[in-house]
Design a protein around this motif. Structure first.
Motif, PDB file in Angstrom:
ATOM      1  N   PRO A 147       0.798  -1.235   0.000  1.00  0.00           N
ATOM      2  CA  PRO A 147       0.000   0.000   0.000  1.00  0.00           C
ATOM      3  C   PRO A 147       0.830   1.284   0.000  1.00  0.00           C
ATOM      4  O   PRO A 147       1.931   1.328   0.539  1.00  0.00           O
ATOM      5  N   ILE A 148       0.226   2.304  -0.608  1.00  0.00           N
ATOM      6  CA  ILE A 148       0.781   3.657  -0.542  1.00  0.00           C
ATOM      7  C   ILE A 148       0.121   4.412   0.610  1.00  0.00           C
ATOM      8  O   ILE A 148       0.758   5.187   1.310  1.00  0.00           O
ATOM      9  N   LEU A 149      -1.169   4.170   0.817  1.00  0.00           N
ATOM     10  CA  LEU A 149      -1.834   4.759   1.978  1.00  0.00           C
ATOM     11  C   LEU A 149      -1.689   3.759   3.107  1.00  0.00           C
ATOM     12  O   LEU A 149      -2.265   2.680   3.084  1.00  0.00           O
ATOM     13  N   GLU A 208     -12.751  10.086   8.667  1.00  0.00           N
ATOM     14  CA  GLU A 208     -12.460  10.032  10.102  1.00  0.00           C
ATOM     15  C   GLU A 208     -11.487  11.157  10.430  1.00  0.00           C
ATOM     16  O   GLU A 208     -10.302  10.910  10.632  1.00  0.00           O
ATOM     17  N   PRO A 209     -11.990  12.401  10.444  1.00  0.00           N
ATOM     18  CA  PRO A 209     -11.073  13.523  10.665  1.00  0.00           C
ATOM     19  C   PRO A 209     -10.247  13.288  11.930  1.00  0.00           C
ATOM     20  O   PRO A 209     -10.768  12.792  12.928  1.00  0.00           O
ATOM     21  N   GLY A 210      -8.980  13.614  11.845  1.00  0.00           N
ATOM     22  CA  GLY A 210      -8.108  13.380  12.999  1.00  0.00           C
ATOM     23  C   GLY A 210      -7.317  12.098  12.868  1.00  0.00           C
ATOM     24  O   GLY A 210      -6.349  11.886  13.586  1.00  0.00           O
ATOM     25  N   SER A 211      -7.710  11.206  11.955  1.00  0.00           N
ATOM     26  CA  SER A 211      -6.910  10.009  11.669  1.00  0.00           C
ATOM     27  C   SER A 211      -6.206  10.217  10.332  1.00  0.00           C
ATOM     28  O   SER A 211      -6.811  10.743   9.400  1.00  0.00           O
ATOM     29  N   TRP A 212      -4.991   9.785  10.290  1.00  0.00           N
ATOM     30  CA  TRP A 212      -4.163  10.082   9.121  1.00  0.00           C
ATOM     31  C   TRP A 212      -3.546   8.825   8.550  1.00  0.00           C
ATOM     32  O   TRP A 212      -3.182   7.919   9.290  1.00  0.00           O
ATOM     33  N   TYR A 213      -3.423   8.790   7.244  1.00  0.00           N
ATOM     34  CA  TYR A 213      -2.559   7.808   6.622  1.00  0.00           C
ATOM     35  C   TYR A 213      -1.140   8.391   6.591  1.00  0.00           C
ATOM     36  O   TYR A 213      -0.960   9.616   6.603  1.00  0.00           O
ATOM     37  N   ALA A 214      -0.157   7.513   6.522  1.00  0.00           N
ATOM     38  CA  ALA A 214       1.200   7.977   6.222  1.00  0.00           C
ATOM     39  C   ALA A 214       1.607   7.318   4.907  1.00  0.00           C
ATOM     40  O   ALA A 214       1.204   6.186   4.625  1.00  0.00           O
ATOM     41  N   VAL A 243      -1.449  11.967   5.102  1.00  0.00           N
ATOM     42  CA  VAL A 243      -2.617  12.202   4.249  1.00  0.00           C
ATOM     43  C   VAL A 243      -3.851  12.200   5.140  1.00  0.00           C
ATOM     44  O   VAL A 243      -4.124  11.204   5.821  1.00  0.00           O
ATOM     45  N   PRO A 244      -4.605  13.302   5.164  1.00  0.00           N
ATOM     46  CA  PRO A 244      -5.785  13.335   6.034  1.00  0.00           C
ATOM     47  C   PRO A 244      -6.864  12.391   5.524  1.00  0.00           C
ATOM     48  O   PRO A 244      -6.906  12.060   4.343  1.00  0.00           O
ATOM     49  N   LEU A 281     -10.880  21.772   2.517  1.00  0.00           N
ATOM     50  CA  LEU A 281     -10.423  21.814   3.914  1.00  0.00           C
ATOM     51  C   LEU A 281     -11.551  21.408   4.845  1.00  0.00           C
ATOM     52  O   LEU A 281     -11.368  20.610   5.766  1.00  0.00           O
ATOM     53  N   ARG A 282     -12.732  21.959   4.588  1.00  0.00           N
ATOM     54  CA  ARG A 282     -13.890  21.662   5.442  1.00  0.00           C
ATOM     55  C   ARG A 282     -14.187  20.167   5.417  1.00  0.00           C
ATOM     56  O   ARG A 282     -14.394  19.545   6.446  1.00  0.00           O
ATOM     57  N   GLU A 283     -14.177  19.617   4.213  1.00  0.00           N
ATOM     58  CA  GLU A 283     -14.478  18.189   4.053  1.00  0.00           C
ATOM     59  C   GLU A 283     -13.520  17.324   4.871  1.00  0.00           C
ATOM     60  O   GLU A 283     -13.881  16.278   5.393  1.00  0.00           O
ATOM     61  N   LEU A 284     -12.276  17.794   4.946  1.00  0.00           N
ATOM     62  CA  LEU A 284     -11.255  17.006   5.646  1.00  0.00           C
ATOM     63  C   LEU A 284     -11.208  17.324   7.132  1.00  0.00           C
ATOM     64  O   LEU A 284     -10.436  16.730   7.873  1.00  0.00           O
ATOM     65  N   GLY A 285     -12.022  18.295   7.535  1.00  0.00           N
ATOM     66  CA  GLY A 285     -12.008  18.691   8.941  1.00  0.00           C
ATOM     67  C   GLY A 285     -10.724  19.387   9.326  1.00  0.00           C
ATOM     68  O   GLY A 285     -10.231  19.224  10.433  1.00  0.00           O
TER      69      GLY A 285
END
Ligand code: ASP
Length: 585
Positions: free
Chosen positions: A174-176, A194-200, A189-190, A577-581
């Motif tokens: 995986p890349i995400l 689930e705003p506040g959880s991130w992929y690396a 990557v936001p 931005l809003r969509e991503l929280g």
């Protein structure tokens, strides 16, 4: 080119592949106007496609074609048909593969026009790199970029073919994903859901390839994109490509021998004269002692010599102070050189750039004595002993650094490379390839703790009671002083993995939170395994004799991570931005 193009309305032949054997026959070619010359009466156009250049000739008798040729300018796009004819002997161009022939154009179609390009495509005149990157699609039309990308393709294809023939499976990872520790900062990557959880983005497929071994895939490879958000370092890209390899039930020799087969074929394909494997394996300690580097450039001598014992006990306070506090005095015999006093003093700045404090120097006189500000403090006996350790002859310049062993090594390693370059000691077209092995498992952090020298999944040897003395089962491949890649035999029990996490200061809780999935996998029958990764950008740059890896990547970024072509990175709009929280502060 390997095959003729399918004949269509644009072309039935590659321009650069035509030769005198086709004289007398008809051909249609298509491409870009590389150069246009009006010889009053005749118009010559060098037409360029991916295969190369072909000279087109337009005669006024072919009125319609001639009229088109009068209007074309560099980088216009044409399709042209006519008869292939031999050039008169005096017009043969021996520098061009198609130089014996030309196409007498009977019919031409103008397919697209071009504005005047911001720099000439037809010459390899130096063009500012920012301008090249801003107009990369034009820059990529230049021969040198085309050569680099063709070489890159050959390198990658050879890797694939060699590994496929040895039963390796190409498996994507995986890349995400979540943070994978190669010691750099992650790109994050936001997550909209689930705003506040991130992929690396993966710094490498390290943990996935280890899991694949535990899942029984035995031999894996991937041409993998890796992402590391490192502070700007000259020749690095935040996103780069690795040949990533992992094998089950192996020891060091298995991985090293596979890579020697892969890379010797790659070197052959690239036409690099590299000695046949097996390649020497140089222990880390020896590399540091002799060359002051864990990726030594051994294409020239100037080896570092430890003269601590020869010089111990003198009246020279600087050396004595260092020696009595566990340090070392090391030196390079720079050979017979004319170096002025200011040049010698200027070397201080070189060692300072590499962590040292100062260089002491001596000129060897006809009688073997030293002309040097420090000679009188050292005394004849010691200078004679050090001179013999350094194999000094009259005329030689000797350079000394006194410091803690690793600092002295680094400083002299930097000095050695600078002298090699300055004196032109690096032979053109000659390559040196070797492995560095027996690395320390851990090194000190700035805060006084430990960090893994390779990565914390590398199998250690030695006792956890003395982490500083532990070695790792790692290996690096070095070509011409560049680290092309590295890998290791991995830890395959949860107990050892936990011990390593502990040494590098990771609590049990943190280890479980970040690497629980790995620790779990290690409990379900993890075979001995190991692997390696090679930096493809660097491999191609070394083989293509390019100074910068940007010159072997189709669409690279600048040293500060900008892409002048697309303008990335770029702001996003409020709705995104809003969509991503997210809120930008
Ligand atoms: N994942 C390591 C790296 O990217 C290489 C390896 O250990 O296979 O440097």
């Amino acid at each position: 080119m390997k095959a003729a193009p399918r004949s269509n309305g644009y072309r039935d032949a590659w321009a650069g592949d035509l030769d005198a054997s086709r004289a007398g026959s008809a051909a249609r070619v298509a491409g870009w106007v590389h150069r246009r010359r009006d010889h009053g009466g005749l118009i010559f156009v060098d037409l360029r496609d991916r295969s190369g250049l072909l000279q087109l000739v337009f005669h006024p008798e072919q009125a319609e074609a001639f009229a088109t040729a009068e209007r074309v300018r560099p980088e216009h796009v044409l399709s042209a048909a006519g008869e292939i004819v031999r050039r008169d002997p005096e017009n043969v161009n021996p520098n061009l593969p198609t130089g014996e022939i030309e196409l007498q154009v009977a019919d031409v179609t103008a397919l697209a026009e071009s504005e005047t390009p911001p720099f000439p495509i037809d010459e390899d005149t130096p063009v500012d790199e920012m301008i090249r990157l801003r107009h990369r699609m034009l820059d990529l039309r230049r021969q040198s970029m085309r050569d680099a990308l063709i070489l890159r393709d050959a390198v990658i294809r050879t890797m694939r073919e060699t590994l496929a023939a040895e039963d390796f499976l190409d498996i994507e990872t995986p890349i995400l994903t979540r943070s994978t520790p190669e010691g750099a900062r992650d790109f994050l990557v936001p997550n909209r859901r689930e705003p506040g959880s991130w992929y690396a983005l993966p710094q490498s497929p390290q943990l996935f390839k280890q899991l694949l071994m535990m899942s029984g895939y035995e031999r894996y490879y991937q041409i993998a994109r890796c992402f590391r958000d490192e502070d700007t370092r000259a020749d690095r890209q935040a996103e780069f490509t690795q040949l990533d390899v992992e094998m089950g039930f192996v020891d060091e020799d298995d991985v090293i021998e596979v890579m020697e087969r892969v890379m010797s074929r790659v070197f052959d394909v690239a036409g690099a004269g590299i000695p046949a494997p097996p390649w020497e394996r140089l222990p880390f300690d020896e590399a540091m002692a002799r060359y002051g580097s864990d990726r030594p450039d051994r294409r020239f001598g100037l080896e570092i010599v430890d003269v601590s014992d020869a010089l111990r006990g003198s009246d020279f306070k600087v050396f004595e102070g260092v020696l009595s506090s566990g340090g070392a005095v090391r030196a390079i015999n720079a050979g017979a050189r004319e170096m002025s006093r200011s040049e010698l003093d200027g070397l201080n700045e070189v060692v300072q750039r590499h962590g040292g404090k100062a260089v002491a120097w001596a000129n060897v006189e006809e009688d073997g004595s030293w002309r040097s500000p420090i000679a009188k403090f050292l005394g004849e006996e010691r200078t004679a002993a050090a001179g013999s350790a350094l194999r000094a002859s009259p005329g030689d310049v000797l350079l000394f650094v006194a410091d803690q062993p690793d600092v002295a090594a680094g400083a002299l390693g930097g000095l050695r490379l600078e002298l090699g370059r300055r004196f032109g000691l690096i032979p053109d077209g000659e390559h040196d390839v070797h492995w560095v092995v027996d690395f320390p498992m851990f090194e000190r952090t700035d805060e006084g703790g430990w960090t893994a020298m390779h990565h914390p999944f590398t199998a250690p040897t030695g006792s956890f009671d003395d982490p500083g003395a532990m070695r790792s089962r790692g290996y690096d491949l070095i070509v011409d002083g560049s680290e092309l890649g590295g890998g290791s035999i991995r830890i395959n029990t949860p107990e050892v993995q936990r011990e390593v996490f502990k040494v590098i200061g990771m609590s049990e809780e943190e280890a479980d939170a970040r690497f629980g999935f790995l620790l779990e996998a290690l409990r379900y029958g993890a075979p001995p395994h190991g692997g390696i990764a090679l930096g493809i950008d660097r491999v191609v740059a070394v083989l293509g004799a390019r100074d910068s890896i940007r010159d072997v990547i189709a669409f690279p970024k600048t040293a500060t991570g900008q892409d002048p072509l697309t303008g990335a990175p770029a702001p996003i709009d409020d709705r995104q931005l809003r969509e991503l929280g997210l809120r930008v502060r």
